[in-house]
Design a protein around this motif. Structure first.
Motif, PDB file in Angstrom:
ATOM      1  N   ALA A   3       0.526  -1.098  -0.144  1.00 29.92           N
ATOM      2  CA  ALA A   3      -0.139   0.189   0.045  1.00 29.92           C
ATOM      3  C   ALA A   3       0.985   1.286   0.182  1.00 29.92           C
ATOM      4  N   THR A   4       2.136   1.315   0.163  1.00 32.44           N
ATOM      5  CA  THR A   4       3.027   2.275   0.244  1.00 32.44           C
ATOM      6  C   THR A   4       4.576   1.924  -0.104  1.00 32.44           C
ATOM      7  N   VAL A   5       4.698   1.916  -1.550  1.00 31.22           N
ATOM      8  CA  VAL A   5       5.417   1.526  -2.054  1.00 31.22           C
ATOM      9  C   VAL A   5       6.848   2.019  -1.951  1.00 31.22           C
ATOM     10  N   GLY A   6       6.902   3.477  -1.691  1.00 29.59           N
ATOM     11  CA  GLY A   6       8.188   4.142  -1.417  1.00 29.59           C
ATOM     12  C   GLY A   6       9.605   3.894  -2.158  1.00 29.59           C
ATOM     13  N   ASN A   7      10.600   3.168  -1.445  1.00 24.91           N
ATOM     14  CA  ASN A   7      11.592   2.867  -2.205  1.00 24.91           C
ATOM     15  C   ASN A   7      11.625   1.355  -2.879  1.00 24.91           C
ATOM     16  N   GLY A   8      10.612   0.822  -2.499  1.00 23.96           N
ATOM     17  CA  GLY A   8      10.321  -0.444  -3.098  1.00 23.96           C
ATOM     18  C   GLY A   8      10.628  -1.698  -2.614  1.00 23.96           C
ATOM     19  N   VAL A   9      11.289  -1.727  -1.218  1.00 23.84           N
ATOM     20  CA  VAL A   9      11.795  -2.668  -0.356  1.00 23.84           C
ATOM     21  C   VAL A   9      11.055  -3.942  -0.084  1.00 23.84           C
ATOM     22  N   ASP A  10       9.510  -3.110   0.326  1.00 25.88           N
ATOM     23  CA  ASP A  10       8.636  -4.475   0.723  1.00 25.88           C
ATOM     24  C   ASP A  10       8.077  -4.974  -0.749  1.00 25.88           C
ATOM     25  N   PHE A  49       0.950   0.563  -4.637  1.00 25.67           N
ATOM     26  CA  PHE A  49       0.541   2.196  -4.611  1.00 25.67           C
ATOM     27  C   PHE A  49       1.542   2.904  -4.073  1.00 25.67           C
ATOM     28  N   ASP A  50       1.701   4.141  -4.736  1.00 26.59           N
ATOM     29  CA  ASP A  50       2.312   5.293  -4.089  1.00 26.59           C
ATOM     30  C   ASP A  50       1.840   6.601  -4.886  1.00 26.59           C
ATOM     31  N   ILE A  51       1.783   7.549  -4.043  1.00 21.51           N
ATOM     32  CA  ILE A  51       1.406   8.974  -4.782  1.00 21.51           C
ATOM     33  C   ILE A  51       2.643   9.724  -5.212  1.00 21.51           C
ATOM     34  N   GLN A  52       3.833   9.299  -5.038  1.00 26.92           N
ATOM     35  CA  GLN A  52       4.850   9.897  -5.380  1.00 26.92           C
ATOM     36  C   GLN A  52       5.353   9.156  -6.618  1.00 26.92           C
ATOM     37  N   GLU A  53       5.404  10.103  -7.769  1.00 26.75           N
ATOM     38  CA  GLU A  53       5.907   9.188  -8.927  1.00 26.75           C
ATOM     39  C   GLU A  53       7.178   8.856  -8.902  1.00 26.75           C
ATOM     40  N   ASP A 110      -1.064   6.149  -7.467  1.00 22.68           N
ATOM     41  CA  ASP A 110      -2.338   6.714  -7.129  1.00 22.68           C
ATOM     42  C   ASP A 110      -2.540   6.374  -5.626  1.00 22.68           C
ATOM     43  N   GLY A 111      -3.488   6.990  -5.009  1.00 23.91           N
ATOM     44  CA  GLY A 111      -3.485   6.867  -3.277  1.00 23.91           C
ATOM     45  C   GLY A 111      -3.987   5.509  -3.012  1.00 23.91           C
ATOM     46  N   HIS A 112      -3.668   4.898  -2.121  1.00 28.00           N
ATOM     47  CA  HIS A 112      -3.942   3.510  -1.687  1.00 28.00           C
ATOM     48  C   HIS A 112      -5.685   3.435  -1.329  1.00 28.00           C
ATOM     49  N   GLU A 113      -5.896   4.915  -0.929  1.00 18.13           N
ATOM     50  CA  GLU A 113      -7.470   4.805  -0.508  1.00 18.13           C
ATOM     51  C   GLU A 113      -8.376   4.519  -1.780  1.00 18.13           C
ATOM     52  N   LYS A 114      -7.719   4.579  -2.844  1.00 18.21           N
ATOM     53  CA  LYS A 114      -8.478   4.032  -4.167  1.00 18.21           C
ATOM     54  C   LYS A 114      -8.314   2.687  -4.395  1.00 18.21           C
ATOM     55  N   PHE A 160       1.398  -1.998   5.018  1.00 17.70           N
ATOM     56  CA  PHE A 160       1.390  -0.673   4.881  1.00 17.70           C
ATOM     57  C   PHE A 160       2.564  -0.052   5.911  1.00 17.70           C
ATOM     58  N   ASN A 161       3.437   0.681   5.157  1.00 12.54           N
ATOM     59  CA  ASN A 161       4.548   1.095   6.108  1.00 12.54           C
ATOM     60  C   ASN A 161       4.372   2.845   5.989  1.00 12.54           C
ATOM     61  N   LEU A 162       3.592   3.172   6.888  1.00 13.48           N
ATOM     62  CA  LEU A 162       3.250   4.596   7.007  1.00 13.48           C
ATOM     63  C   LEU A 162       4.301   5.876   7.189  1.00 13.48           C
ATOM     64  N   GLY A 163       3.851   6.958   7.082  1.00  9.61           N
ATOM     65  CA  GLY A 163       4.676   8.078   7.587  1.00  9.61           C
ATOM     66  C   GLY A 163       5.301   8.815   6.129  1.00  9.61           C
ATOM     67  N   TYR A 164       6.483   9.036   6.311  1.00  7.68           N
ATOM     68  CA  TYR A 164       7.137   9.670   5.096  1.00  7.68           C
ATOM     69  C   TYR A 164       8.295   8.659   4.634  1.00  7.68           C
ATOM     70  N   LEU A 165       8.899   9.076   3.552  1.00  9.07           N
ATOM     71  CA  LEU A 165      10.024   8.272   2.813  1.00  9.07           C
ATOM     72  C   LEU A 165      11.196   8.898   3.278  1.00  9.07           C
TER      73      LEU A 165
HETATM   74  C1  LIG Z   1       7.488   5.070   4.978  1.00  4.03           C
HETATM   75  S1  LIG Z   1       7.336   5.280   3.023  1.00  4.03           S
HETATM   76  C2  LIG Z   1       7.093   3.463   2.576  1.00  4.03           C
HETATM   77  C3  LIG Z   1       8.359   3.058   2.468  1.00  4.03           C
HETATM   78  C4  LIG Z   1       8.545   1.605   1.731  1.00  4.03           C
HETATM   79  N1  LIG Z   1       7.599   0.627   2.354  1.00  4.03           N
HETATM   80  C5  LIG Z   1       9.954   0.995   1.343  1.00  4.03           C
HETATM   81  O1  LIG Z   1      10.064  -0.204   1.537  1.00  4.03           O
HETATM   82  O2  LIG Z   1      10.828   1.616   0.966  1.00  4.03           O
HETATM   83  C6  LIG Z   1       5.542   5.810   2.952  1.00  4.03           C
HETATM   84  C7  LIG Z   1       5.305   5.885   1.507  1.00  4.03           C
HETATM   85  O3  LIG Z   1       3.738   6.096   1.361  1.00  4.03           O
HETATM   86  C8  LIG Z   1       3.669   6.888   0.362  1.00  4.03           C
HETATM   87  N2  LIG Z   1       2.175   7.790   0.660  1.00  4.03           N
HETATM   88  C9  LIG Z   1       1.652   8.636   1.026  1.00  4.03           C
HETATM   89  N3  LIG Z   1       0.370   8.876   0.969  1.00  4.03           N
HETATM   90  C10 LIG Z   1      -0.047   8.013   0.314  1.00  4.03           C
HETATM   91  C11 LIG Z   1      -1.273   7.522  -0.166  1.00  4.03           C
HETATM   92  N4  LIG Z   1      -2.453   8.115   0.194  1.00  4.03           N
HETATM   93  N5  LIG Z   1      -1.364   6.369  -1.041  1.00  4.03           N
HETATM   94  C12 LIG Z   1       0.049   5.625  -1.274  1.00  4.03           C
HETATM   95  N6  LIG Z   1       0.851   6.139  -1.000  1.00  4.03           N
HETATM   96  C13 LIG Z   1       1.143   6.998  -0.019  1.00  4.03           C
HETATM   97  C14 LIG Z   1       4.755   8.167   0.454  1.00  4.03           C
HETATM   98  O4  LIG Z   1       4.700   8.762  -0.836  1.00  4.03           O
HETATM   99  C15 LIG Z   1       6.023   7.351   0.850  1.00  4.03           C
HETATM  100  O5  LIG Z   1       6.566   6.852  -0.345  1.00  4.03           O
END
Ligand SMILES: C[S@@+](CC[C@H](N)C(=O)[O-])C[C@H]1O[C@@H](n2cnc3c(N)ncnc32)[C@H](O)[C@@H]1O
Length: 191
Positions: free
Chosen positions: A24-31, A48-52, A79-83, A101-106
């Motif tokens: 649900a939160t791709v970020g750097n793609g580790v998970d 899913f991630d909102i950051q391109e 796109d947002g995981h809420e969708k 879900f790995n919440l917070g910021y990257l």
């Molecule tokens: C803590 S990072 C995730 C780290 C990731 N799991 C990894 O292994 O690198 C949180 C990510 O959630 C994303 N994010 C924030 N709001 C979001 C949303 N509504 N839907 C999807 N991703 C979202 C951020 O852009 C950020 O990349």
């Protein structure tokens, strides 16, 4: 085990080759890579991630680590995981093995102000729960240490505490002797 490792262990214990899973939160793609390795080339990962740039970096990571054809085994969705219910195929509903879900910021990103927010996290969490198969799991790593993070953690905790114990087991994994407000893990297993 760290909260991140323990989340991966809970998922690895429940996911088999060929399964459908969600990052649900791709970020750097580790998970995402971890999940792709678990499900293999007969499986499916929705990410899913909102950051391109998170999507682009993750696509590069997946390609670098082998044969994971982006958009076949891994569908990266900017796109947002809420969708998520707009993207997960009807046929997959009730058969998803895990959602992470790995919440917070990257950390280290140019956009550290982009954080997950309670309102959308809760929609995504309940969507993910509705997609789980019996024995499937949703994991959430929560970060109460940053601005907005403690409110999000509180709201998520409150919401999962209200889930029916007939339908779900809810686990909290937290280091009680760490100072400050360390990250912790919630995991919800569908019975
Ligand atoms: C803590 S990072 C995730 C780290 C990731 N799991 C990894 O292994 O690198 C949180 C990510 O959630 C994303 N994010 C924030 N709001 C979001 C949303 N509504 N839907 C999807 N991703 C979202 C951020 O852009 C950020 O990349």
């Amino acid at each position: 085990m760290s909260v991140l490792s323990f989340a991966q262990k809970l998922v690895a214990d429940r996911v088999r080759a060929g399964d459908t899973v969600i990052d649900a939160t791709v970020g750097n793609g580790v998970d995402t890579l971890f999940l792709a390795n678990l499900v293999g080339d007969r499986g499916l990962v929705y990410g899913f991630d909102i950051q391109e740039d998170a999507i682009a970096k993750t696509a590069a990571r997946l390609q670098e680590h082998g044969t994971y054809h982006v958009n076949r085994i891994v569908q990266l969705i900017h796109d947002g995981h809420e969708k998520m219910l707009n993207y997960v195929e009807q046929s997959q509903r009730g058969s998803v093995a895990a959602a992470m879900f790995n919440l917070g910021y990257l950390p280290g990103s140019d956009h550290m102000h982009i954080i997950t927010k309670a309102e959308t996290t809760l929609v995504a969490l309940h969507s993910a729960l509705s997609l789980l198969r019996a024995g499937g799991v949703v994991t959430l790593v929560l970060y109460p240490g940053h601005d907005g993070g403690s409110d999000e953690a509180l709201q998520v905790e409150r919401s999962v505490s209200e889930l029916s114990s007939q339908e779900f087991d809810v686990l909290c994994y937290r280091m009680l002797n760490r100072r400050g407000r360390p990250p912790y893990l919630l995991a919800i297993e569908k019975k």
